[in-house]
Design an enzyme around this catalytic site. Structure first.
Site, PDB file in Angstrom:
ATOM      1  N   HIS A   7       0.820  -1.211   0.000  1.00 51.57           N
ATOM      2  CA  HIS A   7       0.000   0.000   0.000  1.00 51.57           C
ATOM      3  C   HIS A   7       0.853   1.260   0.000  1.00 51.57           C
ATOM      4  O   HIS A   7       2.023   1.236   0.373  1.00 51.57           O
ATOM      5  CB  HIS A   7      -0.967   0.028   1.198  1.00 51.57           C
ATOM      6  N   GLN A  59      -3.943   3.550   1.203  1.00 55.06           N
ATOM      7  CA  GLN A  59      -4.349   3.640   2.609  1.00 55.06           C
ATOM      8  C   GLN A  59      -4.456   5.123   2.983  1.00 55.06           C
ATOM      9  O   GLN A  59      -3.458   5.841   2.948  1.00 55.06           O
ATOM     10  CB  GLN A  59      -3.299   2.965   3.500  1.00 55.06           C
ATOM     11  N   GLU A 133       7.479   0.733   5.405  1.00 56.10           N
ATOM     12  CA  GLU A 133       6.776  -0.232   6.257  1.00 56.10           C
ATOM     13  C   GLU A 133       6.872  -1.615   5.622  1.00 56.10           C
ATOM     14  O   GLU A 133       6.717  -1.763   4.411  1.00 56.10           O
ATOM     15  CB  GLU A 133       5.304   0.200   6.368  1.00 56.10           C
TER      16      GLU A 133
HETATM   17  C1  MC0 Z   1       8.756  12.254   9.905  1.00 58.32           C
HETATM   18  N1  MC0 Z   1       9.775  12.395   9.047  1.00 58.32           N
HETATM   19  C2  MC0 Z   1       9.480  11.795   7.896  1.00 58.32           C
HETATM   20  C3  MC0 Z   1       8.189  11.259   8.079  1.00 58.32           C
HETATM   21  N2  MC0 Z   1       7.760  11.543   9.341  1.00 58.32           N
HETATM   22  N3  MC0 Z   1      10.164  11.665   6.749  1.00 58.32           N
HETATM   23  C4  MC0 Z   1       9.556  11.000   5.745  1.00 58.32           C
HETATM   24  N4  MC0 Z   1       8.311  10.460   5.841  1.00 58.32           N
HETATM   25  C5  MC0 Z   1       7.609  10.565   6.991  1.00 58.32           C
HETATM   26  N5  MC0 Z   1       6.395  10.031   7.086  1.00 58.32           N
HETATM   27  C6  MC0 Z   1      11.010  13.121   9.304  1.00 58.32           C
HETATM   28  C7  MC0 Z   1      10.726  14.559   9.691  1.00 58.32           C
HETATM   29  O1  MC0 Z   1      10.572  15.390   8.560  1.00 58.32           O
HETATM   30  C8  MC0 Z   1      11.967  14.912  10.479  1.00 58.32           C
HETATM   31  O2  MC0 Z   1      13.011  15.207   9.620  1.00 58.32           O
HETATM   32  C9  MC0 Z   1      12.298  13.604  11.202  1.00 58.32           C
HETATM   33  O3  MC0 Z   1      11.679  12.568  10.418  1.00 58.32           O
HETATM   34  C10 MC0 Z   1      11.748  13.561  12.618  1.00 58.32           C
HETATM   35  O4  MC0 Z   1      10.359  13.867  12.545  1.00 58.32           O
HETATM   36  P1  MC0 Z   1       9.406  14.255  13.791  1.00 58.32           P
HETATM   37  O5  MC0 Z   1       8.176  14.896  13.253  1.00 58.32           O
HETATM   38  O6  MC0 Z   1      10.218  14.986  14.823  1.00 58.32           O
HETATM   39  O7  MC0 Z   1       8.912  12.948  14.299  1.00 58.32           O
HETATM   40  P2  MC0 Z   1       9.471  11.833  15.222  1.00 58.32           P
HETATM   41  O8  MC0 Z   1      10.952  11.720  15.172  1.00 58.32           O
HETATM   42  O9  MC0 Z   1       8.807  11.961  16.551  1.00 58.32           O
HETATM   43  O10 MC0 Z   1       8.850  10.593  14.448  1.00 58.32           O
HETATM   44  C11 MC0 Z   1       9.145  10.281  13.125  1.00 58.32           C
HETATM   45  C12 MC0 Z   1       8.934   8.757  12.965  1.00 58.32           C
HETATM   46  C13 MC0 Z   1       7.495   8.460  13.453  1.00 58.32           C
HETATM   47  C14 MC0 Z   1       9.115   8.426  11.482  1.00 58.32           C
HETATM   48  C15 MC0 Z   1       9.945   8.015  13.821  1.00 58.32           C
HETATM   49  O11 MC0 Z   1       6.560   9.184  12.657  1.00 58.32           O
HETATM   50  C16 MC0 Z   1       7.134   7.002  13.442  1.00 58.32           C
HETATM   51  O12 MC0 Z   1       7.478   6.266  14.373  1.00 58.32           O
HETATM   52  N6  MC0 Z   1       6.437   6.522  12.388  1.00 58.32           N
HETATM   53  C17 MC0 Z   1       6.042   5.114  12.292  1.00 58.32           C
HETATM   54  C18 MC0 Z   1       4.625   4.900  12.747  1.00 58.32           C
HETATM   55  C19 MC0 Z   1       3.611   5.623  11.874  1.00 58.32           C
HETATM   56  O13 MC0 Z   1       3.962   6.454  11.036  1.00 58.32           O
HETATM   57  N7  MC0 Z   1       2.318   5.329  12.143  1.00 58.32           N
HETATM   58  C20 MC0 Z   1       1.224   5.946  11.394  1.00 58.32           C
HETATM   59  C21 MC0 Z   1       0.775   5.058  10.282  1.00 58.32           C
HETATM   60  P3  MC0 Z   1      13.937  16.526   9.808  1.00 58.32           P
HETATM   61  O14 MC0 Z   1      14.939  16.448   8.676  1.00 58.32           O
HETATM   62  O15 MC0 Z   1      13.013  17.677   9.731  1.00 58.32           O
HETATM   63  O16 MC0 Z   1      14.565  16.323  11.169  1.00 58.32           O
HETATM   64  S1  MC0 Z   1       0.092   3.552  10.921  1.00 58.32           S
HETATM   65  C22 MC0 Z   1      -0.157   2.537   9.611  1.00 58.32           C
HETATM   66  O17 MC0 Z   1       0.092   2.924   8.514  1.00 58.32           O
HETATM   67  C23 MC0 Z   1      -0.754   1.158   9.956  1.00 58.32           C
HETATM   68  C24 MC0 Z   1      -2.126   1.318  10.541  1.00 58.32           C
HETATM   69  C25 MC0 Z   1      -0.764   0.210   8.753  1.00 58.32           C
HETATM   70  O18 MC0 Z   1      -0.198   0.514   7.695  1.00 58.32           O
HETATM   71  O19 MC0 Z   1      -1.363  -0.877   8.879  1.00 58.32           O
END
Ligand code: MC0
Length: 140
Positions: A7, A59, A133
């Site tokens: 997705h 998604q 993912e």
């Molecule tokens: C954040 N960053 C990204 C990003 N989100 N870069 C690319 N794509 C993304 N989606 C970058 C920011 O621009 C920043 O870069 C740095 O990562 C830190 O961002 P932050 O806003 O300070 O955020 P953090 O560090 O608290 O968290 C970022 C992180 C988090 C990716 C670790 O979003 C995470 O754990 N994501 C995984 C879980 C998730 O996304 N769940 C929702 C979908 P700079 O350069 O500015 O420092 S759940 C889902 O989809 C399930 C239901 C499923 O598929 O079945």
């Protein structure tokens, strides 16, 4: 390692409006709706195509609160592509192989994902800016 693009995850402010947009513009159909408290999202899966190695979806993701992964993404970057989910045969095996290459794992163990899948995220900073993912579908 990858079987298919499972997705494309798209962040949006309003799930219902965005579902309607995808339905009316592209003729896609919603096959699942879920609230995932652990991930902080309300989401809909829209079926795109079936392949030999499984189906692919769009998604749509609406944050449950501003202080969630998708809420923070929307505030920083606005609506758009949030992550790519790749189908794998076994998430645990794939994680071990990827960790061995020095890539940061957000999830060291699989979590619960859409439609009964086991999922794990890789850090976007180690994947050339793409939140990635791994998805093990229940019928893999
Ligand atoms: C954040 N960053 C990204 C990003 N989100 N870069 C690319 N794509 C993304 N989606 C970058 C920011 O621009 C920043 O870069 C740095 O990562 C830190 O961002 P932050 O806003 O300070 O955020 P953090 O560090 O608290 O968290 C970022 C992180 C988090 C990716 C670790 O979003 C995470 O754990 N994501 C995984 C879980 C998730 O996304 N769940 C929702 C979908 P700079 O350069 O500015 O420092 S759940 C889902 O989809 C399930 C239901 C499923 O598929 O079945």
């Amino acid at each position: 390692m990858f079987l298919r693009i499972d997705h494309v995850g798209i962040a949006c402010h309003n799930l219902e409006e965005t579902v309607q947009f995808y339905e009316s513009t592209f003729g896609l159909t919603v096959v699942s709706r879920e609230v995932n408290e652990e991930q902080g999202v309300r989401e809909a899966m829209l079926h795109v195509a079936d392949g030999e190695k499984g189906a692919s979806y769009v998604q749509l993701l609406e944050p449950l609160h501003p202080d969630t992964a998708v809420g923070k993404f929307l505030a920083r970057r606005g609506e758009g592509v949030h992550h790519i989910g790749y189908g794998v045969a076994d998430v645990t095996t794939a994680l071990a192989e990827i960790a061995g290459k020095g890539i940061r794992l957000i999830d060291e163990r699989p979590r619960h994902g859409s439609m009964g899948a086991s999922i794990a995220f890789l850090h976007p900073k180690d994947v050339r800016g793409v939140l990635t993912e791994l998805v093990e579908a229940p019928d893999n």
